[in-house]
Scaffold this motif. Structure first.
Motif, PDB file in Angstrom:
ATOM      1  N   VAL A   6       0.873  -1.168   0.000  1.00 44.65           N
ATOM      2  CA  VAL A   6       0.000   0.000   0.000  1.00 44.65           C
ATOM      3  C   VAL A   6       0.907   1.214   0.000  1.00 44.65           C
ATOM      4  CG1 VAL A   6      -1.751   1.301   1.265  1.00 44.65           C
ATOM      5  CG2 VAL A   6      -1.794  -1.194   1.310  1.00 44.65           C
ATOM      6  N   LYS A   7       0.670   2.125  -0.947  1.00 43.92           N
ATOM      7  CA  LYS A   7       1.434   3.363  -1.022  1.00 43.92           C
ATOM      8  C   LYS A   7       0.638   4.373  -1.830  1.00 43.92           C
ATOM      9  CE  LYS A   7       5.888   5.288  -2.285  1.00 43.92           C
ATOM     10  NZ  LYS A   7       7.168   5.060  -2.947  1.00 43.92           N
ATOM     11  N   ASP A   8       0.530   5.586  -1.320  1.00 49.31           N
ATOM     12  CA  ASP A   8      -0.153   6.679  -2.018  1.00 49.31           C
ATOM     13  C   ASP A   8      -1.563   6.292  -2.460  1.00 49.31           C
ATOM     14  OD1 ASP A   8       2.147   8.266  -1.744  1.00 49.31           O
ATOM     15  OD2 ASP A   8       2.969   7.516  -3.633  1.00 49.31           O
ATOM     16  N   ASN A   9      -2.337   5.712  -1.556  1.00 52.89           N
ATOM     17  CA  ASN A   9      -3.723   5.297  -1.823  1.00 52.89           C
ATOM     18  C   ASN A   9      -3.842   4.280  -2.946  1.00 52.89           C
ATOM     19  OD1 ASN A   9      -5.418   6.461   0.123  1.00 52.89           O
ATOM     20  ND2 ASN A   9      -5.226   8.450  -0.861  1.00 52.89           N
ATOM     21  N   SER A  10      -2.816   3.475  -3.126  1.00 50.81           N
ATOM     22  CA  SER A  10      -2.828   2.436  -4.153  1.00 50.81           C
ATOM     23  C   SER A  10      -2.467   1.097  -3.513  1.00 50.81           C
ATOM     24  CB  SER A  10      -1.828   2.793  -5.247  1.00 50.81           C
ATOM     25  OG  SER A  10      -1.805   1.788  -6.231  1.00 50.81           O
ATOM     26  N   LEU A  11      -3.243   0.079  -3.812  1.00 47.42           N
ATOM     27  CA  LEU A  11      -2.997  -1.278  -3.325  1.00 47.42           C
ATOM     28  C   LEU A  11      -2.486  -2.113  -4.494  1.00 47.42           C
ATOM     29  CD1 LEU A  11      -3.305  -3.637  -1.259  1.00 47.42           C
ATOM     30  CD2 LEU A  11      -5.667  -3.859  -2.066  1.00 47.42           C
ATOM     31  N   THR A  12      -1.322  -2.731  -4.306  1.00 43.84           N
ATOM     32  CA  THR A  12      -0.759  -3.619  -5.316  1.00 43.84           C
ATOM     33  C   THR A  12      -0.665  -5.013  -4.736  1.00 43.84           C
ATOM     34  OG1 THR A  12       0.554  -1.813  -6.240  1.00 43.84           O
ATOM     35  CG2 THR A  12       1.223  -4.048  -6.821  1.00 43.84           C
ATOM     36  N   LEU A  13      -1.195  -5.993  -5.462  1.00 46.07           N
ATOM     37  CA  LEU A  13      -1.176  -7.383  -5.026  1.00 46.07           C
ATOM     38  C   LEU A  13      -0.348  -8.209  -5.997  1.00 46.07           C
ATOM     39  CD1 LEU A  13      -4.985  -7.685  -4.324  1.00 46.07           C
ATOM     40  CD2 LEU A  13      -3.186  -7.437  -2.616  1.00 46.07           C
ATOM     41  N   ILE A  14       0.542  -9.018  -5.462  1.00 43.40           N
ATOM     42  CA  ILE A  14       1.296  -9.993  -6.248  1.00 43.40           C
ATOM     43  C   ILE A  14       1.007 -11.340  -5.596  1.00 43.40           C
ATOM     44  CG2 ILE A  14       3.566 -10.754  -7.015  1.00 43.40           C
ATOM     45  CD1 ILE A  14       4.466  -7.812  -6.637  1.00 43.40           C
TER      46      ILE A  14
END
Length: 83
Positions: free
Chosen positions: A49-57
């Motif tokens: 989570v960074k800068d209101n962005s969720l990244t999933l791997i």
């Protein structure tokens, strides 16, 4: 979003603090633009989570709507028998 992490079931809201976490095998729930919840079965991975962005791997994910109960139960039985 609701994430199954290695330590806890974690909720991610807007303006969440930056985060890097490992994901467990388990449920993942995401809310789309229409405020509808989408469910997935995740086979582990990582989330950031960074800068209101969720990244999933993730290693593997299945949509909750694509799972068939009988198939899942059969796979579970086979896995238990293999232990």
């Amino acid at each position: 979003a609701l994430l199954s992490t290695t330590t806890v079931l974690m909720g991610i809201l807007p303006n969440h603090a930056p985060l890097l976490t490992a994901l467990e095998i388990g449920p993942l729930r995401l809310r789309n633009e229409n405020k509808e919840w989408l469910s997935f079965a995740v086979m582990g991975g990582f989330a950031t989570v960074k800068d209101n962005s969720l990244t999933l791997i993730v290693n593997q994910a299945e949509s909750g709507t694509s799972l068939e109960k009988e198939s899942v139960e059969e796979s579970l039985s086979k896995a238990k028998a293999a232990l």
